[in-house]
Design an enzyme around this catalytic site. Structure first.
Site, PDB file in Angstrom:
ATOM      1  N   THR A  44      -0.428  -9.974  -7.673  1.00  0.00           N
ATOM      2  CA  THR A  44       0.659  -8.925  -7.561  1.00  0.00           C
ATOM      3  C   THR A  44       1.490  -9.322  -6.371  1.00  0.00           C
ATOM      4  O   THR A  44       1.093 -10.056  -5.322  1.00  0.00           O
ATOM      5  CB  THR A  44      -0.182  -7.523  -7.078  1.00  0.00           C
ATOM      6  OG1 THR A  44      -1.417  -7.404  -8.255  1.00  0.00           O
ATOM      7  CG2 THR A  44       0.366  -6.636  -6.718  1.00  0.00           C
ATOM      8  N   ARG A  90      -3.567  -0.243 -20.156  1.00  0.00           N
ATOM      9  CA  ARG A  90      -4.515  -0.433 -18.809  1.00  0.00           C
ATOM     10  C   ARG A  90      -3.591  -0.401 -17.703  1.00  0.00           C
ATOM     11  O   ARG A  90      -2.507  -1.033 -17.697  1.00  0.00           O
ATOM     12  CB  ARG A  90      -5.209  -1.541 -18.694  1.00  0.00           C
ATOM     13  CG  ARG A  90      -6.053  -1.762 -17.566  1.00  0.00           C
ATOM     14  CD  ARG A  90      -5.496  -2.599 -16.382  1.00  0.00           C
ATOM     15  NE  ARG A  90      -6.100  -3.072 -15.282  1.00  0.00           N
ATOM     16  CZ  ARG A  90      -5.708  -3.439 -14.198  1.00  0.00           C
ATOM     17  NH1 ARG A  90      -4.503  -3.810 -14.019  1.00  0.00           N
ATOM     18  NH2 ARG A  90      -6.418  -3.735 -13.093  1.00  0.00           N
ATOM     19  N   GLY A 107      -3.386  -0.512 -13.580  1.00  0.00           N
ATOM     20  CA  GLY A 107      -4.003  -0.686 -12.445  1.00  0.00           C
ATOM     21  C   GLY A 107      -3.777   0.066 -11.160  1.00  0.00           C
ATOM     22  O   GLY A 107      -2.921   1.207 -11.414  1.00  0.00           O
ATOM     23  N   ASP A 108      -3.821  -0.380  -9.819  1.00  0.00           N
ATOM     24  CA  ASP A 108      -3.650   0.186  -8.689  1.00  0.00           C
ATOM     25  C   ASP A 108      -2.194   0.376  -8.446  1.00  0.00           C
ATOM     26  O   ASP A 108      -1.629   1.127  -7.501  1.00  0.00           O
ATOM     27  CB  ASP A 108      -4.386  -0.115  -7.546  1.00  0.00           C
ATOM     28  CG  ASP A 108      -4.371  -1.585  -7.173  1.00  0.00           C
ATOM     29  OD1 ASP A 108      -4.086  -2.598  -8.202  1.00  0.00           O
ATOM     30  OD2 ASP A 108      -4.037  -2.072  -6.203  1.00  0.00           O
ATOM     31  N   THR A 133      -3.545  -5.638  -2.978  1.00  0.00           N
ATOM     32  CA  THR A 133      -3.564  -6.569  -4.169  1.00  0.00           C
ATOM     33  C   THR A 133      -4.958  -6.817  -4.768  1.00  0.00           C
ATOM     34  O   THR A 133      -5.841  -6.536  -3.705  1.00  0.00           O
ATOM     35  CB  THR A 133      -2.698  -7.855  -3.988  1.00  0.00           C
ATOM     36  OG1 THR A 133      -3.536  -8.707  -3.136  1.00  0.00           O
ATOM     37  CG2 THR A 133      -1.242  -7.679  -3.478  1.00  0.00           C
ATOM     38  N   GLY A 134      -5.316  -7.538  -5.731  1.00  0.00           N
ATOM     39  CA  GLY A 134      -6.502  -7.677  -6.288  1.00  0.00           C
ATOM     40  C   GLY A 134      -7.021  -6.857  -7.290  1.00  0.00           C
ATOM     41  O   GLY A 134      -6.098  -6.115  -7.815  1.00  0.00           O
ATOM     42  N   GLY A 154      -7.417  -4.033  -9.149  1.00  0.00           N
ATOM     43  CA  GLY A 154      -6.880  -2.666  -9.138  1.00  0.00           C
ATOM     44  C   GLY A 154      -8.090  -1.555  -9.331  1.00  0.00           C
ATOM     45  O   GLY A 154      -7.877  -0.488  -8.587  1.00  0.00           O
TER      46      GLY A 154
END
Ligand code: GLY
Length: 342
Positions: A194, A222, A224-225, A245-246, A248
């Site tokens: 990200t 889907r 994510g964050d 990042t990472g 989510g």
């Protein structure tokens, strides 16, 4: 007309107030904003922070500066975690997520699961500026972008298609559909790259943006964050900003960015604020499926914090991550703090 307080309500109210910690005076804790613009980003944001600082130094708005900065990476087919060239969902279709926040107007815009549009952060910025909403998803977001003159195009590059095909050909049980047996067993870590970028100008105005193609080979739809305000990004002009990042799912469940900003409001330094949230994520990860052999999270989360005075920090669960910083003298990589060694 306001009702007079009864004696009982008055005593209750004063007791409750006495139990609360005193609200910190942020102006007393923190000095004025920095003399020069500052921008921080994930490690893939060296060019991003350089562009953001250049635009802010020329008097540009902080939101325009950070969005313009991440556009470099969104348009780059070689970055396979963001925008054009990003790794696709399990059907081989690229779906993008992005959100942005503008500190001075305390407003936000977001798009999730958008297809065919190269620069999702620009669409998020348009949602902020040209709608009465905060989030648009899927086909509605795509049609909104096209209505604003954006071009619909195939975002799947040949390199991303080949990687997806190799994953599909070797699929076995390494997708995101959990059978009852798999739900109790392991978890397969896959790329979740990200880019997030935060910017602060000498007037104390700040903005942020986060943008991604999300988890590689995800179940279509889907999210994510990255498009979620308070998870992948949170900005408050009077306090600071945080991007993530990472994995989510872990950032959504922990409301990661919002809590980092809240921690800074209560007097923590950016490093303390980030570390506290990473510790919470580690503690709250109890599902055996998400733990490694040592009982620790088998995924990574990185949080990036920029306080109102320009102080910054980033932290990862595991050692070895870096983040990009530009304070007016060129973009450099700084080490992230970490809470666990591999
Ligand atoms: N942090 C990016 C994602 O999980 O989609």
């Amino acid at each position: 007309m306001q009702r007079p307080l009864s004696r009982r309500r008055f005593i209750g109210a004063t007791a409750a107030a006495a139990a609360l910690p005193a609200a910190p005076n942020l102006d007393a804790i923190e000095p004025a904003p920095p003399a020069k613009p500052v921008s921080i980003s994930s490690a893939n944001g060296l060019a991003t922070t350089a562009r953001a600082v250049k635009l802010m130094a020329g008097g540009g708005d902080t939101l325009e500066a950070v969005v313009s900065g991440v556009n470099i990476v969104e348009a780059d087919p070689k970055d396979m975690s963001v925008g054009y060239g990003g790794l696709p969902n399990e059907d081989g279709v690229v779906e993008l997520d992005s959100c942005c926040m503008h500190g001075p107007s305390f407003n936000a815009g977001s798009v999730a699961s958008i297809r065919d549009i190269k620069l999702p952060s620009r669409v998020a910025q348009l949602v902020l500026k040209r709608t009465d909403h905060v989030m648009l998803v899927g086909e509605g977001a795509r049609r909104f972008a096209i209505a604003h003159g954006m071009k619909a195009e195939n975002l799947l590059t040949d390199a991303a298609r080949r990687q997806w095909l190799s994953w599909k050909e070797n699929l076995s049980d390494r997708d995101d559909w959990l059978s009852a047996r798999e739900a109790a067993a392991g978890h397969e870590a896959r790329p979740t790259g990200t880019i997030t970028c935060l910017g602060l100008n000498p007037a104390g105005e700040r903005s942020g943006v986060t943008t991604t193609s999300g988890l590689a080979y995800k179940i279509p739809g889907r999210i994510g964050d990255s498009p979620i305000i308070g998870a992948g990004l949170y900005v408050e002009n009077a306090v600071g900003a945080c991007g993530a990042t990472g994995r989510g799912e872990a950032v959504i469940i922990s409301c990661g960015s919002r809590i980092v900003v809240e921690n800074m409001r209560h007097g923590m330094s950016p490093a303390e604020a980030v570390e506290d949230v990473l510790q919470r994520i580690v503690k709250q990860t109890v599902d055996p499926r998400l733990l490694d052999k040592k009982g620790r999270p088998d995924f990574e989360v990185v949080l990036y914090a920029l306080r109102k005075d320009g102080k910054h920090a980033a932290g990862s669960i595991y050692k070895g991550r870096q983040y990009a910083v530009n304070e007016g003298a060129g973009s450099k990589l700084h080490d992230c703090l970490h809470i666990l060694d591999r």
